[in-house]
Design a protein around this motif. Sequence first.
Motif, PDB file in Angstrom:
ATOM      1  N   THR A 154       0.815  -1.213   0.000  1.00 16.71           N
ATOM      2  CA  THR A 154       0.000   0.000   0.000  1.00 16.71           C
ATOM      3  C   THR A 154       0.847   1.261   0.000  1.00 16.71           C
ATOM      4  O   THR A 154       0.412   2.292  -0.504  1.00 16.71           O
ATOM      5  N   TRP A 155       2.054   1.214   0.544  1.00 17.70           N
ATOM      6  CA  TRP A 155       2.896   2.407   0.630  1.00 17.70           C
ATOM      7  C   TRP A 155       3.726   2.635  -0.627  1.00 17.70           C
ATOM      8  O   TRP A 155       4.361   3.667  -0.765  1.00 17.70           O
ATOM      9  N   GLU A 156       3.722   1.695  -1.568  1.00 10.32           N
ATOM     10  CA  GLU A 156       4.501   1.852  -2.792  1.00 10.32           C
ATOM     11  C   GLU A 156       3.752   2.740  -3.785  1.00 10.32           C
ATOM     12  O   GLU A 156       2.537   2.654  -3.920  1.00 10.32           O
ATOM     13  N   LYS A 157       4.517   3.583  -4.480  1.00  6.78           N
ATOM     14  CA  LYS A 157       3.936   4.433  -5.510  1.00  6.78           C
ATOM     15  C   LYS A 157       3.839   3.669  -6.821  1.00  6.78           C
ATOM     16  O   LYS A 157       4.624   2.767  -7.077  1.00  6.78           O
TER      17      LYS A 157
END
Length: 130
Positions: A88-91
């Motif tokens: 979820t934190w990856e762009k």
Amino acid sequence: MGLLMSIFTWWEGATIGTSLGLRGKTRVGEDSLGNLYYSGGKDPNGITRRWVIYNGPNDASRIPPEWFSWLHHQIDEVPDEALPPMRTWEKEWEPNRTGTQLAYRPPGALEAGGHRARSTGDYEAWTPDA
């Protein structure tokens, strides 16, 4: 793409020679940008050859990181099978924007107006007499 374009230009996509060279190779997958990936044959060291056929202009920065890893033999299986799902934190991946209007321009860059923040007074210019 017209026949003459596919014979003489390489920057707009695969040429006829590339298309003929891919006969008998295995289509492995497609990325979110529509680029096609192929595998087949061996190089002189016995390593399986891998190709990308770009969907649009030939630009290496248009290859997502997971497929870059597959192309360069950093992972063996197709990225969908070998890599874990995106966290979820990856762009999301973005193409290289250098040379476009969307390129990053730091404060003080000529394209951004050429004005940088003034120094805070802790800088003293060198003089040869000092």
